[in-house]
Design an enzyme around this catalytic site. Structure first.
Site, PDB file in Angstrom:
ATOM      1  N   GLY A 280       0.906  -1.280  -0.052  1.00  0.00           N
ATOM      2  CA  GLY A 280      -0.089  -0.085   0.024  1.00  0.00           C
ATOM      3  C   GLY A 280       0.804   1.395   0.032  1.00  0.00           C
ATOM      4  O   GLY A 280       2.039   1.235   0.675  1.00  0.00           O
TER       5      GLY A 280
ATOM      6  N   GLN B 267       2.910  10.117   1.003  1.00  0.00           N
ATOM      7  CA  GLN B 267       4.060   9.358   1.336  1.00  0.00           C
ATOM      8  C   GLN B 267       5.096   9.783   0.358  1.00  0.00           C
ATOM      9  O   GLN B 267       6.340   9.538   0.407  1.00  0.00           O
ATOM     10  CB  GLN B 267       4.023   7.919   1.530  1.00  0.00           C
ATOM     11  CG  GLN B 267       3.110   7.417   2.661  1.00  0.00           C
ATOM     12  CD  GLN B 267       3.359   5.667   2.871  1.00  0.00           C
ATOM     13  OE1 GLN B 267       2.275   5.327   2.234  1.00  0.00           O
ATOM     14  NE2 GLN B 267       4.123   5.277   3.199  1.00  0.00           N
TER      15      GLN B 267
ATOM     16  N   CYS C   9       5.420  -0.083   7.505  1.00  0.00           N
ATOM     17  CA  CYS C   9       4.940   1.246   6.679  1.00  0.00           C
ATOM     18  C   CYS C   9       6.089   1.546   5.995  1.00  0.00           C
ATOM     19  O   CYS C   9       7.277   1.748   6.348  1.00  0.00           O
ATOM     20  CB  CYS C   9       4.580   2.281   7.634  1.00  0.00           C
ATOM     21  SG  CYS C   9       4.107   3.921   6.531  1.00  0.00           S
ATOM     22  N   LEU C  10       6.237   2.077   4.602  1.00  0.00           N
ATOM     23  CA  LEU C  10       7.545   2.239   3.808  1.00  0.00           C
ATOM     24  C   LEU C  10       7.917   3.462   4.202  1.00  0.00           C
ATOM     25  O   LEU C  10       9.077   3.839   3.971  1.00  0.00           O
ATOM     26  CB  LEU C  10       6.900   2.670   2.444  1.00  0.00           C
ATOM     27  CG  LEU C  10       6.416   1.144   1.631  1.00  0.00           C
ATOM     28  CD1 LEU C  10       6.018   1.528   0.332  1.00  0.00           C
ATOM     29  CD2 LEU C  10       7.522   0.020   1.735  1.00  0.00           C
TER      30      LEU C  10
ATOM     31  N   HIS D  54      -5.038   1.559   7.056  1.00  0.00           N
ATOM     32  CA  HIS D  54      -3.739   2.210   7.414  1.00  0.00           C
ATOM     33  C   HIS D  54      -3.515   3.162   6.207  1.00  0.00           C
ATOM     34  O   HIS D  54      -3.008   4.364   6.464  1.00  0.00           O
ATOM     35  CB  HIS D  54      -2.775   1.116   7.084  1.00  0.00           C
ATOM     36  CG  HIS D  54      -1.249   1.387   7.083  1.00  0.00           C
ATOM     37  ND1 HIS D  54      -0.415   0.767   8.174  1.00  0.00           N
ATOM     38  CD2 HIS D  54      -0.433   2.083   6.444  1.00  0.00           C
ATOM     39  CE1 HIS D  54       0.908   1.440   7.747  1.00  0.00           C
ATOM     40  NE2 HIS D  54       0.763   2.220   6.781  1.00  0.00           N
ATOM     41  N   GLU D  55      -3.694   2.885   4.975  1.00  0.00           N
ATOM     42  CA  GLU D  55      -3.246   3.794   3.865  1.00  0.00           C
ATOM     43  C   GLU D  55      -4.450   4.969   3.823  1.00  0.00           C
ATOM     44  O   GLU D  55      -4.075   6.317   3.832  1.00  0.00           O
ATOM     45  CB  GLU D  55      -3.622   3.233   2.442  1.00  0.00           C
ATOM     46  CG  GLU D  55      -2.810   2.055   2.322  1.00  0.00           C
ATOM     47  CD  GLU D  55      -1.062   2.309   2.592  1.00  0.00           C
ATOM     48  OE1 GLU D  55      -0.697   3.348   2.527  1.00  0.00           O
ATOM     49  OE2 GLU D  55      -0.571   1.329   3.126  1.00  0.00           O
TER      50      GLU D  55
ATOM     51  N   HIS E  51      -3.102   7.843   6.463  1.00  0.00           N
ATOM     52  CA  HIS E  51      -2.219   8.406   5.856  1.00  0.00           C
ATOM     53  C   HIS E  51      -2.772   9.883   5.472  1.00  0.00           C
ATOM     54  O   HIS E  51      -2.019  10.878   5.463  1.00  0.00           O
ATOM     55  CB  HIS E  51      -1.499   7.779   4.741  1.00  0.00           C
ATOM     56  CG  HIS E  51      -0.065   7.059   5.088  1.00  0.00           C
ATOM     57  ND1 HIS E  51       0.907   7.427   5.862  1.00  0.00           N
ATOM     58  CD2 HIS E  51       0.200   5.443   4.941  1.00  0.00           C
ATOM     59  CE1 HIS E  51       1.735   6.555   5.992  1.00  0.00           C
ATOM     60  NE2 HIS E  51       1.299   5.417   5.620  1.00  0.00           N
TER      61      HIS E  51
END
Ligand code: NI
Length: 189
Positions: free
Chosen positions: A62, A67, A109-110, A151-152, A155
């Site tokens: 994701g 991000q 998370c990235l 989660h996404e 953001h």
């Protein structure tokens, strides 16, 4: 969220330029993103392949526009079940219903590389969004897909998975991340 990716998933996006991923505590990750509007169509069309290329390369399951430095309400998700692609482009996504039942999932998370924690969220959610063709869609998700979508979408309001943890756990993870990032920068010198 992050995961491992078979390299052949990258093939379709070989020509797409990768985007740099912001790392916490970058202030861009705390911003509230604005809705995607019709005048953003060209921007979004150009962004989709670059976001997928960036996510598959990372690798992750994701990625949210903030991000990669764009404060827009748009996320992409692909759990790659059985190493097959199952991509979602979610423009202006909204969680419109969620179950009372909650479930824990290990999240990463990235934007917080190498950091993981159990996060408890509603087990089932209904998400409404516009897809890449401009179609309105509604998806009911459970399991990892539900966790990943939540989660996404988080953001887009500047919320990271660590914001769901106790202050103690959150600070421990953020300190460890800062230390690891500093070591990486020193190594690169
Ligand atoms: Ni994330």
């Amino acid at each position: 969220m992050d995961a491992s990716t078979p390299t052949d998933l990258l093939a379709d996006y070989a020509g797409a330029e990768l985007l740099p991923i912001l790392i916490a505590p970058h202030p861009g990750l705390k911003a509230r993103c604005r809705p995607v509007r019709s005048e953003d169509t060209e921007l979004v069309r150009g962004l989709i392949p670059r976001m997928f290329a960036t996510m598959y390369k990372a690798p992750g399951i994701g990625l949210a526009a903030p991000q990669v430095g764009l404060p827009l309400r748009m996320v992409i998700v692909d759990l790659m079940p059985d190493e097959r692609r199952e991509p979602y482009v979610m423009i202006n996504p909204e969680v419109v219903a969620c179950s009372g039942e909650r479930a824990p999932h290990e999240e990463g998370c990235l934007s917080l590389p190498n950091q993981y924690a159990q996060v408890v969220r509603p087990a089932v959610v209904k998400v409404r969004f516009t897809d890449e063709t401009g179609g309105r869609r509604e998806v009911q998700a459970d399991g990892l897909l539900a966790a990943c979508m939540q989660h996404e979408i988080d953001h887009l309001d500047g919320t990271l998975f660590v914001d769901h943890l106790s202050a103690l756990k959150r600070n421990m993870i953020l300190r460890r991340l800062a230390k690891e990032q500093k070591a990486l920068k020193e190594q690169a010198r």
